[in-house]
Design a protein around this motif. Structure first.
Motif, PDB file in Angstrom:
ATOM      1  N   GLY A   1       5.625   0.271   7.933  1.00 27.18           N
ATOM      2  CA  GLY A   1       4.323  -0.052   7.340  1.00 27.18           C
ATOM      3  C   GLY A   1       3.708  -1.294   7.952  1.00 27.18           C
TER       4      GLY A   1
ATOM      5  N   THR B   1      -4.604   3.670   2.707  1.00 22.29           N
ATOM      6  CA  THR B   1      -4.478   4.715   3.720  1.00 22.29           C
ATOM      7  C   THR B   1      -3.049   5.223   3.863  1.00 22.29           C
ATOM      8  N   HIS B   2      -2.069   4.438   3.408  1.00 18.74           N
ATOM      9  CA  HIS B   2      -0.670   4.830   3.556  1.00 18.74           C
ATOM     10  C   HIS B   2       0.123   4.408   2.324  1.00 18.74           C
TER      11      HIS B   2
ATOM     12  N   ASP C   1      -2.644   5.011  13.200  1.00 18.67           N
ATOM     13  CA  ASP C   1      -3.121   6.011  12.223  1.00 18.67           C
ATOM     14  C   ASP C   1      -4.234   5.452  11.336  1.00 18.67           C
TER      15      ASP C   1
ATOM     16  N   LYS D   1       2.503  -0.351  11.477  1.00 21.62           N
ATOM     17  CA  LYS D   1       1.279   0.454  11.432  1.00 21.62           C
ATOM     18  C   LYS D   1       0.074  -0.398  11.067  1.00 21.62           C
TER      19      LYS D   1
ATOM     20  N   CYS E   1      -4.538   2.645   9.913  1.00 22.22           N
ATOM     21  CA  CYS E   1      -3.918   2.017   8.760  1.00 22.22           C
ATOM     22  C   CYS E   1      -4.716   0.786   8.324  1.00 22.22           C
TER      23      CYS E   1
ATOM     24  N   VAL F   1      -1.483  -0.559   2.983  1.00 23.05           N
ATOM     25  CA  VAL F   1      -0.234   0.156   2.701  1.00 23.05           C
ATOM     26  C   VAL F   1       0.248  -0.240   1.322  1.00 23.05           C
TER      27      VAL F   1
ATOM     28  N   LEU G   1       4.218   4.217   1.253  1.00 24.59           N
ATOM     29  CA  LEU G   1       5.562   4.302   1.825  1.00 24.59           C
ATOM     30  C   LEU G   1       6.598   3.773   0.845  1.00 24.59           C
TER      31      LEU G   1
END
Length: 149
Positions: A129, A118-119, A138, A132, A140, A143, A121
């Motif tokens: 991260g 989903t993320h 969000d 989250k 998450c 990551v 970074l």
């Protein structure tokens, strides 16, 4: 319910507000309240999910623990488990045994793993991260950190 499978582990947050506050204080290094014994302090880990599962299981049911359990836990419902005759099956996932093969399948295009990412970074944003992910900001779920992103 005949069977419950716990994949939450100790990452679950306590549901009792007083316990949650004491755990939060412990996590950030605030010393225990004066006059309390170490055994009066809640574990940093939470067994909330296990308590819910044990309550939901029928007598003679089975509980599978596949989450991350490494710390000691206060409030583990051993008495309820014993009284209901619940069978527990547990163990660490042997991730190292499968990592090489799974990476090969992903590289060959035979397995997709991007649907849970989903993320993405940079390493400079690692703390963001972790926050989250830990707080599910969000939505998450996973990551991926990139050295140069």
């Amino acid at each position: 319910m005949d069977v419950a499978i716990d994949a939450v582990g100790f990452e679950a947050e306590p549901t009792d507000s007083v316990v949650a506050a004491m755990v939060g204080m412990k996590r950030i290094g605030i010393p225990p309240l004066p006059g309390t014994r170490p055994e009066d302090q809640p574990a940093v880990a939470s067994v909330s999910a296990i308590n819910w599962e044990v309550k939901a299981l029928r007598h003679g049911g089975s509980l599978g623990l596949a989450g991350v359990y490494g710390a000691k836990a206060d409030g583990f419902p051993i008495g309820d488990i014993f009284a209901k005759g619940i069978t527990i099956n547990c163990g660490q996932a042997l991730v190292q045994n499968y990592t090489h093969h799974l990476l090969q399948l992903i590289q060959q295009g035979q397995l997709r793993a991007d649907d849970i990412i989903t993320h993405q970074l940079s390493l400079d944003d690692a703390m963001t991260g972790y926050e989250k992910f830990g707080r599910r900001i969000d939505n998450c779920l996973k990551v991926v950190m990139h050295p140069q992103h």
